[in-house]
Design a protein around this motif. Structure first.
Motif, PDB file in Angstrom:
ATOM      1  N   VAL A  56       2.113  48.180 -79.549  1.00 55.58           N
ATOM      2  CA  VAL A  56       0.857  48.920 -79.531  1.00 55.58           C
ATOM      3  C   VAL A  56       1.111  50.232 -78.801  1.00 55.58           C
ATOM      4  CG1 VAL A  56      -1.533  48.961 -78.715  1.00 55.58           C
ATOM      5  CG2 VAL A  56      -0.534  46.814 -79.517  1.00 55.58           C
ATOM      6  N   GLY A  57       0.779  51.341 -79.440  1.00 64.11           N
ATOM      7  CA  GLY A  57       0.894  52.651 -78.814  1.00 64.11           C
ATOM      8  C   GLY A  57      -0.500  53.199 -78.568  1.00 64.11           C
ATOM      9  N   THR A  58      -0.747  53.676 -77.355  1.00 64.92           N
ATOM     10  CA  THR A  58      -2.066  54.176 -76.973  1.00 64.92           C
ATOM     11  C   THR A  58      -1.937  55.586 -76.421  1.00 64.92           C
ATOM     12  OG1 THR A  58      -2.655  51.915 -76.348  1.00 64.92           O
ATOM     13  CG2 THR A  58      -4.119  53.664 -75.607  1.00 64.92           C
ATOM     14  N   LEU A  59      -2.801  56.469 -76.861  1.00 63.77           N
ATOM     15  CA  LEU A  59      -2.810  57.836 -76.352  1.00 63.77           C
ATOM     16  C   LEU A  59      -3.375  57.837 -74.941  1.00 63.77           C
ATOM     17  CD1 LEU A  59      -2.330  60.831 -76.967  1.00 63.77           C
ATOM     18  CD2 LEU A  59      -4.684  60.932 -77.818  1.00 63.77           C
ATOM     19  N   LYS A  60      -2.646  58.425 -74.018  1.00 62.29           N
ATOM     20  CA  LYS A  60      -3.067  58.519 -72.614  1.00 62.29           C
ATOM     21  C   LYS A  60      -3.262  59.985 -72.241  1.00 62.29           C
ATOM     22  CE  LYS A  60      -2.670  54.155 -71.581  1.00 62.29           C
ATOM     23  NZ  LYS A  60      -3.726  53.322 -71.102  1.00 62.29           N
ATOM     24  N   ASN A  61      -4.216  60.256 -71.390  1.00 62.79           N
ATOM     25  CA  ASN A  61      -4.494  61.604 -70.879  1.00 62.79           C
ATOM     26  C   ASN A  61      -4.726  62.605 -72.009  1.00 62.79           C
ATOM     27  OD1 ASN A  61      -4.047  60.707 -68.150  1.00 62.79           O
ATOM     28  ND2 ASN A  61      -1.851  60.835 -68.573  1.00 62.79           N
ATOM     29  N   ALA A  62      -5.538  62.207 -72.989  1.00 64.61           N
ATOM     30  CA  ALA A  62      -5.804  63.064 -74.146  1.00 64.61           C
ATOM     31  C   ALA A  62      -6.385  64.410 -73.721  1.00 64.61           C
ATOM     32  CB  ALA A  62      -6.764  62.358 -75.098  1.00 64.61           C
ATOM     33  N   GLY A  63      -5.866  65.472 -74.334  1.00 61.54           N
ATOM     34  CA  GLY A  63      -6.375  66.804 -74.086  1.00 61.54           C
ATOM     35  C   GLY A  63      -5.861  67.469 -72.827  1.00 61.54           C
ATOM     36  N   THR A  64      -4.975  66.829 -72.088  1.00 57.61           N
ATOM     37  CA  THR A  64      -4.424  67.423 -70.872  1.00 57.61           C
ATOM     38  C   THR A  64      -2.957  67.763 -71.097  1.00 57.61           C
ATOM     39  OG1 THR A  64      -3.613  65.378 -69.853  1.00 57.61           O
ATOM     40  CG2 THR A  64      -5.947  65.904 -69.528  1.00 57.61           C
ATOM     41  N   VAL A  71       3.502  52.965 -74.796  1.00 61.80           N
ATOM     42  CA  VAL A  71       3.817  51.903 -75.751  1.00 61.80           C
ATOM     43  C   VAL A  71       4.046  50.609 -74.998  1.00 61.80           C
ATOM     44  CG1 VAL A  71       5.448  51.140 -77.513  1.00 61.80           C
ATOM     45  CG2 VAL A  71       4.856  53.558 -77.330  1.00 61.80           C
ATOM     46  N   ARG A  72       3.404  49.546 -75.468  1.00 57.95           N
ATOM     47  CA  ARG A  72       3.616  48.201 -74.941  1.00 57.95           C
ATOM     48  C   ARG A  72       4.007  47.321 -76.118  1.00 57.95           C
ATOM     49  NH1 ARG A  72       1.401  47.142 -69.841  1.00 57.95           N
ATOM     50  NH2 ARG A  72       0.356  48.961 -68.970  1.00 57.95           N
ATOM     51  N   GLY A  73       5.009  46.488 -75.901  1.00 56.82           N
ATOM     52  CA  GLY A  73       5.437  45.655 -77.007  1.00 56.82           C
ATOM     53  C   GLY A  73       6.299  44.493 -76.579  1.00 56.82           C
ATOM     54  N   GLU A  74       6.730  43.766 -77.572  1.00 54.32           N
ATOM     55  CA  GLU A  74       7.612  42.626 -77.357  1.00 54.32           C
ATOM     56  C   GLU A  74       8.394  42.360 -78.630  1.00 54.32           C
ATOM     57  OE1 GLU A  74       4.907  38.768 -78.065  1.00 54.32           O
ATOM     58  OE2 GLU A  74       4.164  40.091 -76.477  1.00 54.32           O
ATOM     59  N   TYR A  75       9.580  41.809 -78.454  1.00 51.82           N
ATOM     60  CA  TYR A  75      10.353  41.360 -79.604  1.00 51.82           C
ATOM     61  C   TYR A  75      11.141  40.120 -79.219  1.00 51.82           C
ATOM     62  CZ  TYR A  75      14.295  43.944 -77.492  1.00 51.82           C
ATOM     63  OH  TYR A  75      15.259  44.427 -76.643  1.00 51.82           O
ATOM     64  N   SER A  76      11.485  39.328 -80.223  1.00 50.25           N
ATOM     65  CA  SER A  76      12.273  38.122 -79.973  1.00 50.25           C
ATOM     66  C   SER A  76      13.158  37.844 -81.185  1.00 50.25           C
ATOM     67  CB  SER A  76      11.373  36.928 -79.668  1.00 50.25           C
ATOM     68  OG  SER A  76      10.515  36.658 -80.749  1.00 50.25           O
ATOM     69  N   TYR A  77      14.242  37.144 -80.910  1.00 46.31           N
ATOM     70  CA  TYR A  77      15.212  36.793 -81.946  1.00 46.31           C
ATOM     71  C   TYR A  77      16.051  35.620 -81.451  1.00 46.31           C
ATOM     72  CZ  TYR A  77      18.355  39.259 -78.819  1.00 46.31           C
ATOM     73  OH  TYR A  77      19.060  39.646 -77.710  1.00 46.31           O
ATOM     74  N   TYR A  78      16.655  34.909 -82.376  1.00 49.00           N
ATOM     75  CA  TYR A  78      17.580  33.833 -82.033  1.00 49.00           C
ATOM     76  C   TYR A  78      18.992  34.387 -81.960  1.00 49.00           C
ATOM     77  CZ  TYR A  78      14.021  30.293 -82.537  1.00 49.00           C
ATOM     78  OH  TYR A  78      12.896  29.539 -82.355  1.00 49.00           O
ATOM     79  N   ALA A  91       6.810  51.513 -72.407  1.00 47.64           N
ATOM     80  CA  ALA A  91       7.463  52.820 -72.432  1.00 47.64           C
ATOM     81  C   ALA A  91       6.379  53.863 -72.189  1.00 47.64           C
ATOM     82  CB  ALA A  91       8.148  53.053 -73.767  1.00 47.64           C
ATOM     83  N   ASN A  92       6.560  54.632 -71.135  1.00 46.38           N
ATOM     84  CA  ASN A  92       5.581  55.656 -70.780  1.00 46.38           C
ATOM     85  C   ASN A  92       6.282  56.776 -70.021  1.00 46.38           C
ATOM     86  OD1 ASN A  92       5.970  54.561 -68.207  1.00 46.38           O
ATOM     87  ND2 ASN A  92       4.060  53.417 -68.226  1.00 46.38           N
ATOM     88  N   GLU A  93       5.539  57.511 -69.223  1.00 48.55           N
ATOM     89  CA  GLU A  93       6.137  58.628 -68.475  1.00 48.55           C
ATOM     90  C   GLU A  93       7.201  58.168 -67.484  1.00 48.55           C
ATOM     91  OE1 GLU A  93       2.633  57.166 -66.155  1.00 48.55           O
ATOM     92  OE2 GLU A  93       2.934  57.694 -68.238  1.00 48.55           O
ATOM     93  N   LYS A  94       7.236  56.879 -67.195  1.00 52.60           N
ATOM     94  CA  LYS A  94       8.243  56.322 -66.281  1.00 52.60           C
ATOM     95  C   LYS A  94       9.480  55.818 -67.020  1.00 52.60           C
ATOM     96  CE  LYS A  94       4.695  54.985 -63.002  1.00 52.60           C
ATOM     97  NZ  LYS A  94       3.980  53.882 -62.381  1.00 52.60           N
ATOM     98  N   GLY A  95       9.512  55.988 -68.343  1.00 56.58           N
ATOM     99  CA  GLY A  95      10.664  55.569 -69.133  1.00 56.58           C
ATOM    100  C   GLY A  95      10.453  54.212 -69.799  1.00 56.58           C
TER     101      GLY A  95
END
Length: 107
Positions: A56-64, A71-78, A91-95
């Motif tokens: 899920v990607g969300t716009l933060k601090n719109a217009g500034t 981005v928040r997410g998850e993945y899995s595999y065998y 994943a954000n401004e902190k990497g």
């Protein structure tokens, strides 16, 4: 009777061995995408070989001047060892910040 016990132990050992996942013949079982181009997006994919990803990607601090997408997410595999590996991340401004039981933790 002894041969039955030996046979049962061999069967139990064979069942306990990890099975090889057939990724070459995997099919997509779920594929959802939401991206209308405003304020973010989301998607989720699952395949028949046990792989999955959700984000899920969300716009933060719109217009500034600090506007960006978080981005928040998850993945899995065998893995080849038959173990299900899962990773969650932000994943954000902190990497990129992944977390998973199999990943090393910074100290």
């Amino acid at each position: 009777m002894k041969s039955f016990i030996v046979f049962a132990l061999v069967v139990a050992a064979a069942v306990a061995l990890p099975t090889q996942i057939d990724s070459k013949n995997a099919v997509v079982e779920k594929n959802d995408l939401v991206n209308i181009g405003v304020d973010g997006y989301s998607y989720e994919v699952q395949t028949s070989d046990g792989k999955s990803v959700k984000e899920v990607g969300t716009l933060k601090n719109a217009g500034t001047e600090n506007e960006g997408i978080e981005v928040r997410g998850e993945y899995s595999y065998y893995g080849v060892d038959g173990i299900l590996y899962s990773v969650t991340y932000i994943a954000n401004e902190k990497g990129f910040q992944p977390q998973g039981a199999h990943l090393p933790v910074p100290q």
